[in-house]
Design an enzyme around this catalytic site. Structure first.
Site, PDB file in Angstrom:
ATOM      1  N   HIS A   1      -1.905  -2.632  -9.614  1.00  0.00           N
ATOM      2  CA  HIS A   1      -2.913  -2.037  -8.745  1.00  0.00           C
ATOM      3  C   HIS A   1      -4.127  -2.938  -8.715  1.00  0.00           C
ATOM      4  O   HIS A   1      -4.477  -3.539  -9.734  1.00  0.00           O
ATOM      5  CB  HIS A   1      -3.305  -0.632  -9.240  1.00  0.00           C
ATOM      6  CG  HIS A   1      -3.986   0.169  -8.185  1.00  0.00           C
ATOM      7  ND1 HIS A   1      -5.332   0.092  -7.959  1.00  0.00           N
ATOM      8  CD2 HIS A   1      -3.484   1.037  -7.263  1.00  0.00           C
ATOM      9  CE1 HIS A   1      -5.640   0.888  -6.946  1.00  0.00           C
ATOM     10  NE2 HIS A   1      -4.548   1.468  -6.502  1.00  0.00           N
TER      11      HIS A   1
ATOM     12  N   HIS B   1       0.874  -1.190   0.000  1.00  0.00           N
ATOM     13  CA  HIS B   1       0.000   0.000   0.000  1.00  0.00           C
ATOM     14  C   HIS B   1       0.908   1.236   0.000  1.00  0.00           C
ATOM     15  O   HIS B   1       1.747   1.395  -0.881  1.00  0.00           O
ATOM     16  CB  HIS B   1      -0.909  -0.117   1.239  1.00  0.00           C
ATOM     17  CG  HIS B   1      -2.075   0.805   1.295  1.00  0.00           C
ATOM     18  ND1 HIS B   1      -2.430   1.677   0.303  1.00  0.00           N
ATOM     19  CD2 HIS B   1      -3.009   1.008   2.288  1.00  0.00           C
ATOM     20  CE1 HIS B   1      -3.521   2.352   0.654  1.00  0.00           C
ATOM     21  NE2 HIS B   1      -3.880   1.962   1.862  1.00  0.00           N
TER      22      HIS B   1
ATOM     23  N   ASP C   1       2.994   5.457  -6.884  1.00  0.00           N
ATOM     24  CA  ASP C   1       4.190   5.379  -6.054  1.00  0.00           C
ATOM     25  C   ASP C   1       5.478   5.238  -6.852  1.00  0.00           C
ATOM     26  O   ASP C   1       6.565   5.450  -6.332  1.00  0.00           O
ATOM     27  CB  ASP C   1       4.079   4.202  -5.074  1.00  0.00           C
ATOM     28  CG  ASP C   1       3.075   4.495  -3.987  1.00  0.00           C
ATOM     29  OD1 ASP C   1       3.041   5.648  -3.544  1.00  0.00           O
ATOM     30  OD2 ASP C   1       2.326   3.596  -3.609  1.00  0.00           O
TER      31      ASP C   1
HETATM   32  N1  CMC Z   1       5.346  -7.440  -9.712  1.00  0.00           N
HETATM   33  C1  CMC Z   1       5.214  -8.677 -10.227  1.00  0.00           C
HETATM   34  N2  CMC Z   1       4.044  -9.328 -10.369  1.00  0.00           N
HETATM   35  C2  CMC Z   1       2.948  -8.696  -9.948  1.00  0.00           C
HETATM   36  C3  CMC Z   1       2.992  -7.405  -9.384  1.00  0.00           C
HETATM   37  C4  CMC Z   1       4.240  -6.770  -9.272  1.00  0.00           C
HETATM   38  N3  CMC Z   1       4.350  -5.540  -8.761  1.00  0.00           N
HETATM   39  N4  CMC Z   1       1.742  -7.022  -9.048  1.00  0.00           N
HETATM   40  C5  CMC Z   1       0.934  -8.039  -9.380  1.00  0.00           C
HETATM   41  N5  CMC Z   1       1.655  -9.053  -9.925  1.00  0.00           N
HETATM   42  C6  CMC Z   1       1.130 -10.312 -10.481  1.00  0.00           C
HETATM   43  C7  CMC Z   1       0.648 -11.251  -9.389  1.00  0.00           C
HETATM   44  O1  CMC Z   1       1.695 -12.089  -8.947  1.00  0.00           O
HETATM   45  C8  CMC Z   1      -0.443 -11.999 -10.104  1.00  0.00           C
HETATM   46  O2  CMC Z   1       0.151 -12.936 -10.957  1.00  0.00           O
HETATM   47  P1  CMC Z   1      -0.597 -14.366 -11.287  1.00  0.00           P
HETATM   48  O3  CMC Z   1      -1.911 -13.984 -11.904  1.00  0.00           O
HETATM   49  O4  CMC Z   1       0.332 -15.052 -12.226  1.00  0.00           O
HETATM   50  O5  CMC Z   1      -0.750 -15.050  -9.961  1.00  0.00           O
HETATM   51  C9  CMC Z   1      -1.070 -10.938 -11.011  1.00  0.00           C
HETATM   52  O6  CMC Z   1      -0.015  -9.983 -11.245  1.00  0.00           O
HETATM   53  C10 CMC Z   1      -2.277 -10.232 -10.416  1.00  0.00           C
HETATM   54  O7  CMC Z   1      -1.893  -9.623  -9.219  1.00  0.00           O
HETATM   55  P2  CMC Z   1      -2.700  -9.690  -7.860  1.00  0.00           P
HETATM   56  O8  CMC Z   1      -1.801 -10.202  -6.783  1.00  0.00           O
HETATM   57  O9  CMC Z   1      -4.020 -10.387  -8.060  1.00  0.00           O
HETATM   58  O10 CMC Z   1      -3.001  -8.173  -7.654  1.00  0.00           O
HETATM   59  P3  CMC Z   1      -3.605  -7.549  -6.367  1.00  0.00           P
HETATM   60  O11 CMC Z   1      -4.743  -6.746  -6.806  1.00  0.00           O
HETATM   61  O12 CMC Z   1      -3.880  -8.559  -5.311  1.00  0.00           O
HETATM   62  O13 CMC Z   1      -2.397  -6.639  -5.838  1.00  0.00           O
HETATM   63  C11 CMC Z   1      -0.908  -4.839  -5.569  1.00  0.00           C
HETATM   64  C12 CMC Z   1      -2.250  -5.310  -6.152  1.00  0.00           C
HETATM   65  C13 CMC Z   1      -0.806  -3.321  -5.709  1.00  0.00           C
HETATM   66  C14 CMC Z   1      -0.853  -5.174  -4.057  1.00  0.00           C
HETATM   67  C15 CMC Z   1       0.234  -5.553  -6.326  1.00  0.00           C
HETATM   68  O14 CMC Z   1       0.171  -5.232  -7.691  1.00  0.00           O
HETATM   69  C16 CMC Z   1       1.608  -5.199  -5.755  1.00  0.00           C
HETATM   70  O15 CMC Z   1       2.025  -5.814  -4.772  1.00  0.00           O
HETATM   71  N6  CMC Z   1       2.337  -4.199  -6.347  1.00  0.00           N
HETATM   72  C17 CMC Z   1       3.593  -3.739  -5.823  1.00  0.00           C
HETATM   73  C18 CMC Z   1       3.364  -2.856  -4.605  1.00  0.00           C
HETATM   74  C19 CMC Z   1       2.861  -1.465  -4.984  1.00  0.00           C
HETATM   75  O16 CMC Z   1       3.394  -0.822  -5.870  1.00  0.00           O
HETATM   76  N7  CMC Z   1       1.841  -0.996  -4.225  1.00  0.00           N
HETATM   77  C20 CMC Z   1       1.290   0.349  -4.394  1.00  0.00           C
HETATM   78  C21 CMC Z   1      -0.122   0.348  -4.892  1.00  0.00           C
HETATM   79  S1  CMC Z   1      -0.626   1.992  -5.446  1.00  0.00           S
HETATM   80  C22 CMC Z   1      -0.624   2.980  -4.020  1.00  0.00           C
HETATM   81  C23 CMC Z   1      -1.697   2.637  -3.074  1.00  0.00           C
HETATM   82  O17 CMC Z   1      -2.868   2.744  -3.457  1.00  0.00           O
HETATM   83  O18 CMC Z   1      -1.378   2.272  -1.947  1.00  0.00           O
END
Ligand code: CMC
Length: 437
Positions: A314, A273, A371
């Site tokens: 995201h 986050h 971010d």
């Molecule tokens: N790097 C590599 N793979 C990723 C990433 C990433 N940053 N984000 C998502 N994926 C993959 C994930 O492993 C999954 O793959 P698969 O379908 O093969 O299992 C697929 O993409 C879908 O992801 P998800 O886990 O279902 O996505 P989510 O909605 O649960 O998570 C997130 C969203 C923001 C937590 C995640 O994208 C992440 O951890 N990003 C990095 C941290 C980040 O930049 N966070 C800031 C968010 S914006 C500011 C805020 O609002 O706080």
């Protein structure tokens, strides 16, 4: 702008395949976005719960504050597009909009600004709380403590049933959070705290409290002030994200607003986050050189490796993050103004280019989020990396308190209490210790 939502079905039919029984569930319509199946009576009627641990398909409340269309890359506050707010509004005006639902007229803005300005100082004794922390404490750890502790200092605005006290608490939080954040930064640097100045606007005052020292006044640079103002506007609210949901859940137990905002800060801290802006810079440091990008991309794709590309992806945006587009523009402006030729920025641009052309990231619709760029700007402004998430908290306080206020203004408040699917041991008799293996 945002896509039209088709007319809703009046009810949604749920059928039990085994018994053939059918239930009609009401369908609720909003201004935009997917319609919601109202499942409040589901358990009573069917004896079933729903299971959605990360809330990927669950609306937790009705809200009039913020709308996101993740497919179209749209973010609106009270119907106003974030790009217009970032370009033409000010942070305090956006705060008023989020809190009260409309843009203020001149008189309303003047009164609101005066009220916020008059509340920027914090109780002198709050200083002693800071002394209890180690100098190397993470400023987010300090913020969790001092914001929660505000409820020990401002008893006169903690009656959550009194709209006037709710208003004063909201204004106090918006006014004092920059002072508390700047004090956390000063404490970690071993510098004296800088008191707020009423002749400066909200953003200027915040920069002044962070960077001024008794030996030398901080020289405000208009492009830097403008960029900071934009950062504050862009992070002000984001509907029911993890920290906002935390604030609402804490508030649903009728906890006081200062305690609720402290709970939001703890939730924001995590790298998935608000902690991502700090994590982006740490990741760029770790990558070190553009030749190493392919290796880190492979790690990001490897499911057995916890490494993720920070600042990418995201939960809601699956096209682009509209905040990231504005942030990238600001990033270029600030670096040009400050004459900074940052190798980390070059590395970030190269990483962005390679990732955006990689099938893994294309297929999963992973784009740079807000971010990805904010950390680079904040670094250029002179903020230590540990302060990045604190700045997010400063800005998001208005979103949290607006969402809390909206919840408190509902005719009836029910404590938030999710249920679960129990998967533990079946019932068994107690075993005395001497008989245990
Ligand atoms: N790097 C590599 N793979 C990723 C990433 C990433 N940053 N984000 C998502 N994926 C993959 C994930 O492993 C999954 O793959 P698969 O379908 O093969 O299992 C697929 O993409 C879908 O992801 P998800 O886990 O279902 O996505 P989510 O909605 O649960 O998570 C997130 C969203 C923001 C937590 C995640 O994208 C992440 O951890 N990003 C990095 C941290 C980040 O930049 N966070 C800031 C968010 S914006 C500011 C805020 O609002 O706080």
């Amino acid at each position: 702008m945002t896509k039209e939502t088709p007319a809703p079905e009046k009810t949604f039919t749920l059928k039990n395949d085994q018994t053939g029984e059918e239930w009609q569930l009401p369908v609720v319509e909003g201004t935009y976005g997917p319609h919601c199946i109202d499942i409040r009576k589901l358990y009573g009627q069917t004896g079933h719960f729903t299971l959605d641990p990360s809330f990927t398909a669950t609306g937790s409340c009705k809200s009039k504050i913020t709308y996101i269309d993740g497919d179209e890359g749209v973010l609106m506050h009270r119907g106003y597009d974030i790009k217009e707010l970032a370009a033409d509004s000010t942070y305090l005006e956006t705060c008023y909009l989020l809190l009260y639902g409309e843009l203020p007229n001149k008189k309303e803005l003047k009164e609101f600004t005066a009220h916020i300005t008059n509340h920027t100082m914090v109780h002198e004794q709050i200083k002693s709380i800071y002394q209890g922390f180690r100098r190397d404490a993470h400023p987010m750890a300090i913020m969790c403590g001092v914001v929660g502790a505000m409820s020990a200092f401002y008893h006169d605005s903690l009656d959550i049933w009194d709209p006037e006290q709710r208003r004063i608490s909201a204004h106090r939080l918006i006014a004092k959070i920059p002072t508390l954040a700047a004090m956390a930064m000063k404490y970690s640097k071993g510098q004296p705290y800088v008191y707020p100045r009423n002749d400066l606007n909200y953003t200027e005052n915040f920069l002044h409290m962070c960077f001024s020292v008794p030996a030398e006044e901080y020289k405000l640079r208009p492009p830097v002030v403008k960029a900071m103002e934009r950062i504050l506007i862009l992070h002000a609210d984001h509907e029911q994200n993890a920290s906002t949901s935390t604030v609402r859940l804490a508030g649903s137990s009728l906890a006081n607003p200062m305690a609720c905002i402290a709970s939001g800060i703890t939730s924001l801290w995590g790298p998935s986050h608000g902690g991502a802006n700090q994590a982006v810079l740490e990741m760029l440091d770790q990558i070190g050189h553009k030749d190493n990008i392919p290796e880190f991309l492979e790690r990001a794709k490897d499911k057995s490796d916890p490494f993720k590309l920070m600042g990418f992806g995201h939960r809601v945006y699956k096209n682009f993050d509209p905040r990231a587009a504005v942030m990238k523009e600001s990033c270029d402006e600030v670096l040009a103004e400050l004459g900074i030729d940052d190798p980390q920025l070059e590395l970030a641009m190269e990483l962005e280019k390679i990732a955006l052309n990689d099938p893994y990231f294309i297929d999963r619709k992973l784009f740079p989020n807000v971010d990805f760029y904010s950390g680079i700007i904040l670094k250029a402004m002179g903020f230590p990396t540990e302060m990045f998430t604190v700045l997010f908290a400063v800005s998001r306080t208005v979103g949290w308190i607006s969402q809390w206020k909206e919840m408190m203004e509902e005719p009836s408040i029910k404590i938030g209490r999710p249920r679960q699917l129990y998967t533990g041991a079946p019932s068994r008799p107690y075993v005395p210790i001497e008989k245990r293996k």
